[in-house]
Design a protein around this motif. Structure first.
Motif, short mmCIF file in Angstrom:
data_model
loop_
_atom_site.label_atom_id
_atom_site.label_comp_id
_atom_site.label_asym_id
_atom_site.label_seq_id
_atom_site.Cartn_x
_atom_site.Cartn_y
_atom_site.Cartn_z
N GLU A 28 0.85 -1.19 0.00
CA GLU A 28 0.00 0.00 0.00
C GLU A 28 0.88 1.24 0.00
O GLU A 28 1.67 1.45 0.93
N ILE A 29 0.79 2.03 -1.06
CA ILE A 29 1.56 3.26 -1.16
C ILE A 29 0.93 4.32 -0.25
O ILE A 29 -0.28 4.51 -0.26
N VAL A 30 1.77 5.00 0.52
CA VAL A 30 1.30 6.10 1.36
C VAL A 30 2.08 7.35 0.99
O VAL A 30 3.30 7.43 1.20
N ASN A 31 1.39 8.33 0.42
CA ASN A 31 1.94 9.65 0.19
C ASN A 31 1.34 10.62 1.20
O ASN A 31 0.49 10.24 2.01
N LYS A 70 2.46 -4.60 4.01
CA LYS A 70 3.41 -3.52 4.35
C LYS A 70 3.00 -2.23 3.65
O LYS A 70 2.19 -2.20 2.73
N LEU A 71 3.59 -1.12 4.10
CA LEU A 71 3.38 0.19 3.50
C LEU A 71 4.59 0.58 2.67
O LEU A 71 5.73 0.30 3.04
N VAL A 419 10.85 3.33 1.20
CA VAL A 419 10.91 2.50 2.41
C VAL A 419 9.70 1.56 2.41
O VAL A 419 8.57 2.02 2.26
N ILE A 420 9.96 0.28 2.55
CA ILE A 420 8.88 -0.68 2.75
C ILE A 420 8.77 -0.88 4.25
O ILE A 420 9.67 -1.43 4.89
N TRP A 421 7.69 -0.39 4.80
CA TRP A 421 7.54 -0.16 6.24
C TRP A 421 6.60 -1.20 6.85
O TRP A 421 5.49 -1.40 6.36
N GLU A 453 11.50 -2.51 6.68
CA GLU A 453 11.89 -3.86 6.28
C GLU A 453 12.86 -3.81 5.11
O GLU A 453 13.82 -4.58 5.04
N TYR A 454 12.59 -2.91 4.17
CA TYR A 454 13.50 -2.63 3.06
C TYR A 454 13.67 -1.12 2.96
O TYR A 454 12.72 -0.37 3.17
#
Length: 584
Positions: A28-31, A70-71, A419-421, A453-454
């Motif tokens: 899920e992309i979060v801007n 993840k985000l 960032v993969i959060w 995570e990444y």
């Protein structure tokens, strides 16, 4: 400290080809403005595609990362660091390699550091020096602010060169450090006027240097020599007065002002007042990970190393309600950014101030832990949603310093700083596991939710499931162009009327409540109403037109604030499951 692999001096050919193309799916992309499900395809360090899996044919030889659950966030931007800063006979131990490695480990993919000229030194020569330190070492991209530590015609001329030729659009002034870097009001007006003429951004370290000098001398004479004297010499009204004055000085010459490291409730209130007074134009405020994650009670610890380890300027505040109060100012957009002011020293360096608190090297860590700490105290606690998290840790800084949308967003054409959060994962902060070069961490033992995570820096995977693998010198200098639209459109009347109306929405009722808190010994029931109310008419008490400061009120820094109503008023959209003195 973490025992991560040694730095890679150059990226091997096989790694270059493997990391040229990355496909992130199921996340899920979060801007800053919205969150949505989409896949992301990256090539040559640039985001090339955002959309549904059905709309892209992924070429062969691509690394695929499954971000299910993840985000996908824009990489963090830390607008306030001091890597390898000289301080007398000491130099900050986080150099541009260790400091940016720590940043990347925590999910920050760009820093903006400060060039800090000595008094009477050419600011162009200082800029060249900082570039020579940073370029061979940085693991992520970086930009530069420049400190105006003295003022003359030559400095004015060199500011123009920095702006027009060298990609600098922000300049930091000092109201503190009397006899060293403190500028008087007349010089501040001249500096602000010059900056405005170039369509750049003024910055200020806001503390009243005259008061601090007098207090420090008195405390030392009375035998107060330990770290507690640092906070006692520069209590929060000393910060608040300078914030109030700086905002008025900048406004008088039509200059945008970015107030760095807002550390106290009363200084935060002055930012909120100024933003309401000027209808959300001109003034921007930054607070620090340190101010959000700990407090000034540590200065009273009898162990010198522990107390001195928390020394920075302005200091942490002993009022334990300060971190939550500042977090709520971030939620309500009275503060816009979070930095770290990362400037780390080891135990023996801090001991330079044994017997004289004014000689303790100022600085703490924060560049690695900033993202997780803000997530823990902001999103995980329910104060704001992940979109606001992205705004205050990345997008707003990118917009203010005019590197958006290259940085600060997940968008086609933007740099692949991603960032993969994992919003539910936890980690415990410790000096034994952090990636800084220092032997102390002010957040020691704190467990935080929200873990990267990444981490991808321009498409290169630098963090993967706790393993940090960075390349020394991989980062680039990113120029900051003049006239950031986010700052100047509203000043010059070019912003849409609807946007300005939205910006002014809840200001009056909020400032009235803040003003009541300052002047009334009883805390208000509600500080931030969240309602859309037109700006208060001229002459209303809520407007506070710059004729009254904290010293004329009954405000007490020890007063307890009832902030329970604040949380209920904030709607959460998606609740989470050379040699210098070294003052800054």
């Amino acid at each position: 400290m973490s025992s991560s692999p040694q730095p890679v001096k150059k990226v091997p050919i096989h790694l270059q080809s493997a990391q040229n193309r990355v496909y992130i799916k199921n996340g899920e992309i979060v801007n800053h403005d919205k969150a949505f499900k989409a896949d992301v395809y990256i090539e040559d360090g640039i985001i090339k595609f955002i959309g549904a899996a059905a709309d892209i044919t992924v070429p062969g030889g691509v690394r695929t990362i499954d971000a299910s659950g993840k985000l996908i966030l824009p990489g963090g931007i830390d607008p306030h660091t001091h890597m390898q800063l000289p301080f007398g006979n000491a130099v900050a131990v986080d150099d541009f390699y260790h400091g940016t490695k720590a940043a990347v480990a925590g999910g920050t993919t760009m820093i903006i550091d400060f060039v800090f000229p000595n008094k009477n030194e050419s600011i162009l020569e200082a800029y060249d020096k900082w570039r020579s330190w940073a370029d061979p070492k940085v693991c992520c991209d970086y930009g530069l602010h420049v400190g105006i530590t003295w003022w003359s015609k030559s400095v004015s001329k060199e500011i123009g060169i920095l702006c027009n030729e060298l990609g600098v659009n922000s300049f930091k002034t000092f109201m503190a450090y009397k006899g060293l870097y403190q500028l008087n009001d007349s010089d501040l007006l001249d500096v602000f006027e010059r900056i405005r003429g170039l369509n750049a951004v003024a910055m200020v370290h806001a503390e009243n240097g005259d008061i601090i000098a007098k207090n420090a001398a008195r405390l030392l004479a009375e035998g107060v020599t330990g770290p507690v004297g640092h906070e006692l010499s520069r209590q929060e009204e000393v910060e608040a007065e300078a914030v109030h004055r700086a905002c008025i000085l900048a406004h008088q010459v039509d200059c945008p002002l970015y107030v760095v490291h807002v550390m106290s409730k009363s200084a935060g209130i002055e930012i909120a007042r100024a933003r309401q007074r000027y209808r959300k134009k001109y003034i921007f405020g930054e607070t620090l990970a340190a101010a959000l994650g700990t407090d000034g009670t540590h200065y009273r610890c009898e162990h010198f190393g522990h107390a001195a380890g928390h020394v920075l300027s302005p200091p942490l505040r002993p009022d334990k309600t300060t971190p939550e109060f500042l977090m709520k100012l971030l939620a309500s957009d009275d503060l816009q950014t979070t930095g770290s002011d990362n400037c780390t020293f080891n135990k023996e360096q801090k001991e330079l101030g044994l017997g004289d608190f004014t000689k303790i090297p100022n600085g703490v860590n924060g560049v690695e832990d900033r993202m997780s700490l803000v997530w823990e105290r902001g999103v995980h606690s329910g104060l704001f949603d992940p979109c606001r998290f992205v705004a205050i840790t990345s997008t707003n800084a990118a917009k203010i310093f005019n590197i958006y949308p290259q940085k600060g967003t997940i968008a086609v054409g933007s740099d692949a700083d991603i960032v993969i959060w994992d919003p539910q994962a936890t980690r415990t902060i410790s000096k034994d596991t952090h990636h800084h070069a220092c032997d102390f961490n002010i957040f020691e033992g704190m467990t935080v939710h929200g873990v990267p995570e990444y981490v991808l820096v321009r498409g290169r995977v630098c963090v993967e499931n706790g393993s940090v693998r960075v390349a020394e010198g991989f980062g680039r200098y990113v120029p900051s162009p003049l006239r950031p639209a986010f700052v100047y459109d509203s000043i010059e009347g070019k912003a849409e009327a609807e946007q300005l109306e939205q910006q002014n929405g809840n200001g009056s009722s909020q400032i009235a409540a803040l003003d009541a808190h300052v002047s009334n010994p009883q805390p208000p029931a509600v500080m931030f109403s969240g309602k859309s109310i037109p700006p208060t008419p001229e002459g209303s008490r809520a407007r506070v037109d710059g004729i009254r400061d904290l010293q004329e009120s009954s405000f007490s820094i020890s007063q307890e604030l009832d902030t329970s109503a604040v949380r209920s008023s904030i709607k959460v959209k998606n609740p989470p499951g050379g040699k210098s003195s070294g003052f800054w």
